[in-house]
Design an enzyme around this catalytic site. Structure first.
Site, PDB file in Angstrom:
ATOM      1  N   LYS A   1       0.827  -1.207   0.000  1.00 28.11           N
ATOM      2  CA  LYS A   1       0.000   0.000   0.000  1.00 28.11           C
ATOM      3  C   LYS A   1       0.859   1.253   0.000  1.00 28.11           C
ATOM      4  O   LYS A   1       0.635   2.176  -0.794  1.00 28.11           O
ATOM      5  CB  LYS A   1      -0.941   0.001   1.210  1.00 28.11           C
TER       6      LYS A   1
ATOM      7  N   ASP B   1      -6.595   1.207   0.839  1.00 29.72           N
ATOM      8  CA  ASP B   1      -6.635   1.348   2.292  1.00 29.72           C
ATOM      9  C   ASP B   1      -8.024   0.958   2.786  1.00 29.72           C
ATOM     10  O   ASP B   1      -8.842   0.423   2.031  1.00 29.72           O
ATOM     11  CB  ASP B   1      -6.274   2.781   2.700  1.00 29.72           C
TER      12      ASP B   1
END
Length: 214
Positions: free
Chosen positions: A127, A145
């Site tokens: 991420k 997320d």
């Protein structure tokens, strides 16, 4: 593949992103930074913390350590004293010092612009790497997320049991013209409209498309 990963057809997905583009005409990170190194540090700090809380501590942090070289010279305790108001601050202090040392030793003090190099850095997962690639280097990547994971599953845009599963599936579902900004369009919609608890469905501009998989 699309039938298994999305409840929306191509036209619906494109329409959804088009509407979100109108809602958020200037989609961008709400983290405050001036260069790729500051962004990298801020994204590492933002794990399980709000952008607002990170923005409160980074001015002092970047005053003390504006470069990888300066950051690597600080002790983990010194970094920790600056960032201790956010969650997991001890681990994050360690990550910032160690990744800065690696940047100096292996990358001539420059934040790398490839996924494979970024994830070698301490504290940098998929991420974080994709956020840096997208925001700092304008690469068409989508980091997933909690906000994006929630929006994708609720709306039916991209289904997945985990954030990583959605991240692995989502790019082929996005029309190329939206790919650069899709991350922030979905994130901002989740942050301000399709919230975790208080959903603003009556105000939602994509409600007619949404499958409402709550």
């Amino acid at each position: 593949m699309v039938a298994k990963t999305s409840l929306l057809n191509k036209e619906q997905r494109e329409n959804m992103l088009n509407i979100l583009s109108s809602c958020f005409p200037n989609p961008k990170s709400e983290l405050k930074f001036h260069n790729p190194f500051e962004l990298l540090c801020a994204v590492v700090l933002s794990a399980q913390a709000t952008d607002e809380s990170v923005n409160k501590i980074t001015p002092e942090l970047f005053r003390l350590a504006p470069t990888p070289s300066k950051m690597s010279e600080l002790s983990e305790d010194a970094v920790g004293n600056v960032i201790r108001t956010i969650g997991l601050w001890k681990a994050k202090a360690s990550y910032l010092v160690k990744l800065s040392k690696m940047l100096c030793d292996d990358f001539n003090g420059v934040v790398p612009s490839t996924y494979d190099e970024l994830i070698k850095l301490p504290g940098v997962g998929s991420k974080t790497a994709k956020v840096v690639l997208n925001v700092a280097f304008n690469k068409p990547t989508v980091a997933v997320d909690t906000h994006i994971f929630r929006v994708c599953n609720r709306t039916g845009f991209c289904l997945g049991k985990t954030a990583k599963e959605v991240e692995d599936r989502i790019v082929p579902l996005i029309d190329e013209k939206y790919l650069l900004h899709a991350h922030h369009l979905l994130l901002l919609h989740g942050r301000y409209v399709c919230k975790a608890r208080t959903l603003l469905c009556n105000e939602c501009k994509i409600a007619s498309i949404c499958k409402k998989r709550i």
